[in-house]
Design an enzyme around this catalytic site. Sequence first.
Site, mmCIF file in Angstrom:
data_model
loop_
_atom_site.group_PDB
_atom_site.id
_atom_site.type_symbol
_atom_site.label_atom_id
_atom_site.label_comp_id
_atom_site.label_asym_id
_atom_site.label_seq_id
_atom_site.Cartn_x
_atom_site.Cartn_y
_atom_site.Cartn_z
ATOM 1 C CG ASN A 23 -0.726 -0.247 2.480
ATOM 2 O OD1 ASN A 23 -0.224 -1.298 2.838
ATOM 3 N ND2 ASN A 23 -0.954 0.729 3.332
ATOM 4 C CG ASP A 24 -0.075 4.118 2.857
ATOM 5 O OD1 ASP A 24 -1.017 3.592 2.264
ATOM 6 O OD2 ASP A 24 -0.161 4.579 4.011
ATOM 7 C CD GLN A 40 2.932 0.828 5.672
ATOM 8 O OE1 GLN A 40 2.063 0.364 6.397
ATOM 9 N NE2 GLN A 40 4.168 1.017 6.094
ATOM 10 C CD1 TRP A 48 -2.269 -3.234 4.875
ATOM 11 C CD2 TRP A 48 -3.019 -4.308 6.696
ATOM 12 N NE1 TRP A 48 -1.834 -2.552 5.992
ATOM 13 C CE2 TRP A 48 -2.276 -3.181 7.122
ATOM 14 C CE3 TRP A 48 -3.578 -5.125 7.677
ATOM 15 C CZ2 TRP A 48 -2.093 -2.841 8.469
ATOM 16 C CZ3 TRP A 48 -3.393 -4.807 9.022
ATOM 17 C CH2 TRP A 48 -2.663 -3.673 9.403
ATOM 18 C CG PHE A 80 1.078 1.314 10.504
ATOM 19 C CD1 PHE A 80 1.221 -0.048 10.286
ATOM 20 C CD2 PHE A 80 -0.184 1.794 10.885
ATOM 21 C CE1 PHE A 80 0.139 -0.927 10.412
ATOM 22 C CE2 PHE A 80 -1.272 0.936 11.021
ATOM 23 C CZ PHE A 80 -1.111 -0.422 10.782
ATOM 24 N NE ARG A 151 -3.307 5.494 10.306
ATOM 25 C CZ ARG A 151 -4.495 5.269 10.881
ATOM 26 N NH1 ARG A 151 -4.580 5.016 12.180
ATOM 27 N NH2 ARG A 151 -5.595 5.305 10.159
ATOM 28 C CD GLU A 203 -5.580 6.337 6.877
ATOM 29 O OE1 GLU A 203 -5.613 5.411 7.686
ATOM 30 O OE2 GLU A 203 -5.766 6.174 5.656
HETATM 31 C C1 FRU Z 1 -3.034 4.573 4.804
HETATM 32 C C2 FRU Z 1 -2.690 3.758 6.031
HETATM 33 C C3 FRU Z 1 -1.831 4.557 6.983
HETATM 34 C C4 FRU Z 1 -1.118 3.495 7.748
HETATM 35 C C5 FRU Z 1 -0.898 2.436 6.701
HETATM 36 C C6 FRU Z 1 -0.961 1.034 7.243
HETATM 37 O O1 FRU Z 1 -3.319 3.839 3.676
HETATM 38 O O2 FRU Z 1 -3.881 3.317 6.658
HETATM 39 O O3 FRU Z 1 -2.550 5.467 7.775
HETATM 40 O O4 FRU Z 1 0.093 3.957 8.309
HETATM 41 O O5 FRU Z 1 -1.899 2.613 5.733
HETATM 42 O O6 FRU Z 1 -0.567 0.118 6.270
#
Ligand code: FRU
Length: 481
Positions: A23-24, A40, A48, A80, A151, A203
Amino acid sequence: AQQLYHERHRPQIHFSPKQKWTNDPNGMVYHNGTWHLFFQHYPDSTIWGPMHWGHATSKDLVHWQEQPIALYPDSLGYIFSGSAVVDKNNTAGFGKNALVAIFTHHDPQGEKEKRNNFQNQSIAYSTDEGRTWTKYAGNPVLKNPGITDFRDPKVCWYEPQKKWIMTLATKDRITFYSSPDLKGWTKESEFGKELGAHGGVWECPDLFQLDDDNGKKVWVLIVSINPGGPNGGSATQYFLGDFDGSRFAPVDTNTRWIDYGPDNYAGITWSNTGNRKIFLGWMSNWLYANIVPATTWRNAMTIARELKLKRTGNEMYVASEPVAELKKIQSKPVVLHNIQVQKSFDVASKAGKITFPARLDLNFEKNSDYSIVLSNDAGEEVAIGYNKAQQQYYIDRSRSGQTNFQKDFPARHVAPRLSKAGSMDLSLILDVNSVEMFADSGLTVMTSIYFPTKPFTHIRIESPENVTIKKLTVSSLKSIW
Ligand code: FRU
């Protein structure tokens, strides 16, 4: 098995990890001629799970090389999202020019037990160009005061007061902290409880400066939100304003969006890039990121985009455009002039066979209704266009192939036209399973992914009103793998 990076639906001009979940984007930093992209990552599944920081590097923002995993979960929790800086003055004592990563430790046990302090900020450093990382023994460096969502730290150096600023997402607002050494953090202020979109949790923020058209510096505060985006689910809003080392003061109460499409989330900018500001996001949406069709890997990043402030009428916006480096994989373009679209125009009839990935640049003489349709011989299509009456751009993927894995996926998404110009320009970056649309020099942007059962092979342009395309440029884009 198909050759790695050439599997069905595998992005050809976008970064995705060799295997498994992403992800991110995280820790983006430019250092000694290398663009670092952390992400991520869950190396054990395409769904996930316990988060790691994967790592990729690039010399040109276009070709990426995956590196060994940089950060693994530990006794403080999953790793994270977060950022990375070059510590030029050795403020943290890890070494001059050490790379320092600032990230969230997410403790799954604390979450399970419903404690409200399971997310804390920690740091790690590298003195070998990001190859190996050491977590700081005094972690966490910023403890949670009792906020469930605490976060995604983005850290920048604030030169006027010679201190670090951490921009942190804290549930329904941003909290700013400062530090002399990246280890001890003091709360400065909060922003946004009464401003912006609030359909979901905040986020992945970012804070940086851009020059306006008079050369004056404007502060930009980026905040991703999930859900609550303009087309549902995840999206990224931003605010323009001033930052004095302590507080962010917005210029107005407008909510602006970096990208109106469904598939650009958690994007932030690279640090240590001087006056250039380069952004990249995760090309998916939490509505369906875990269940999109996948085999050995799942999800990818957008292309790198250059951010600039642009004015239209009395309003200022952050415009995004594909980085100039993308030209490196662009074939010599076919350039066509003054094309009259009478109902439907098959692009291949004048430009020759289209091979994907591809880039299309179009200039329309005037404000007109048009639709650019990608199709295959299975009768599947994606339409990208403009509706004059509604003054809206759109991307319609409702008949794009595999769409029924989630109820919101097959849809027509819309975005306002912000430009006041008479003529219209549009650039499309088309990979095998995504379109990134940059309209009006990047004032309105939309990103959308799709999963046709057979690759798209044709592009036609339709218009009900005999529109003239003043210039149409078609290039194929060479796979980066
Ligand atoms: C955004 C998020 C962040 C977090 C991460 C966890 O997509 O939810 O806020 O740090 O992904 O994987």
